[in-house]
Enzyme design. Structure first.
Site, PDB file in Angstrom:
ATOM      1  N   SER A 146      18.859   7.993  16.920  1.00 20.80           N
ATOM      2  CA  SER A 146      19.074   6.878  15.994  1.00 20.80           C
ATOM      3  C   SER A 146      20.287   7.203  15.140  1.00 20.80           C
ATOM      4  CB  SER A 146      17.838   6.710  15.109  1.00 20.80           C
ATOM      5  OG  SER A 146      18.093   5.884  13.996  1.00 20.80           O
ATOM      6  N   TYR A 159      10.884  10.127   9.649  1.00 20.03           N
ATOM      7  CA  TYR A 159      11.700   9.599  10.744  1.00 20.03           C
ATOM      8  C   TYR A 159      13.075  10.255  10.771  1.00 20.03           C
ATOM      9  CZ  TYR A 159      13.622   5.975  13.853  1.00 20.03           C
ATOM     10  OH  TYR A 159      14.197   5.301  14.898  1.00 20.03           O
TER      11      TYR A 159
END
Length: 264
Positions: A146, A159
């Site tokens: 990401s 995350y």
């Protein structure tokens, strides 16, 4: 574990990945499903792994692949899949979950769960398939990282730290596998139009103190010059490229597709 019949269309076996077997995690929806579709178009035989058995089965039927069900937070469940015996040539570590909260309110068990699914599971899966790839002298491992593997955002401690760890893991795999024909790379999109992103809108609104209909503009796309969500198919095309021909020397790299977020 559920299997489906191979696609009847003979053209499904044509393409640069013909004769290869690909495992995609989190394949029931979103990016994982798009990646499975793309790799099948390139001729690969697909194993679609997801905790959602019905979703994995539906996705597998679409591409003529085989559905596998497992909870990737459970190492024993991963080992029970017997992936080392499946002749896997391509591994796409895509499965993930999200939780948005300030650190002082972040449930420690949720933090640990996110790390088990998004950092430890890719290690266990890679460990299972590497011997077969080494023996074959060829393998492609792509991790769905990401932009948060390169940048941080408030309220996403689990995350962000998991994705940063995944970037490091990919580089180690790349170094160890380089002389044995195995490459490891990451793909790092910004916000993608998936159930995972749609599901965090309420948490983002609450954490930032804004209305839910303001989240897209004020939070998700605030730092992105290209003012739209990334589509799953865009991510899938990049993954397909990294698994295709002419990529033997593309190794240990991190491919950002964040609409210009990190250019600033």
């Amino acid at each position: 574990m559920t299997s489906t019949s191979p696609a009847a269309d003979p053209s499904a076996t044509a393409g640069p990945l013909a004769g290869r077997t690909a495992l995609v995690t989190g394949a029931a929806s979103g990016i994982g499903r798009a990646v499975a579709t793309r790799l099948a178009e390139q001729g690969a035989s697909l194993l679609l792994l997801d905790v959602n058995e019905a979703g994995a089965r539906e996705a597998a039927e679409q591409v003529g692949g085989e559905a596998l069900t497992a909870d990737l937070s459970d190492r024993t469940a991963i080992e029970a899949l017997g992936l080392g015996e499946r002749g896997i040539d391509v591994l796409v570590n895509n499965a993930g979950i999200q939780h948005v909260a300030p650190i002082e309110d972040f449930d420690p068990e949720r933090f640990e769960l996110i790390h088990r699914i998004m950092l430890q599971a890719p290690f266990h899966l890679t460990r299972a398939v590497l011997p077969g790839m080494y023996a074959a002298g060829w393998g492609r491992i792509v991790h769905l990282s990401s932009v948060h593997g390169h940048r941080a955002s408030a309220y996403k401690s689990a995350y962000v730290s998991a994705k940063h760890g995944l970037e490091g893991l990919s580089k180690v795999i790349a170094l160890e596998g380089a002389a044995k024909g195995v490459t490891s790379n990451t793909v790092c999109p910004g916000y993608v139009r998936t159930p995972l992103v749609e599901g965090q809108v309420a948490d983002q609104a609450r954490s930032h103190g804004i209305a839910e209909d303001e989240v897209l503009e004020q939070v998700l796309l605030a730092r992105t010059p290209v003012k739209r969500l990334v589509e799953p198919e865009e991510v899938a095309h990049l993954v397909g490229f990294l698994c295709g021909p002419g990529t033997d020397s593309i190794n240990g790299q991190s491919y950002l597709m964040d609409g210009g977020w990190t250019a600033q």
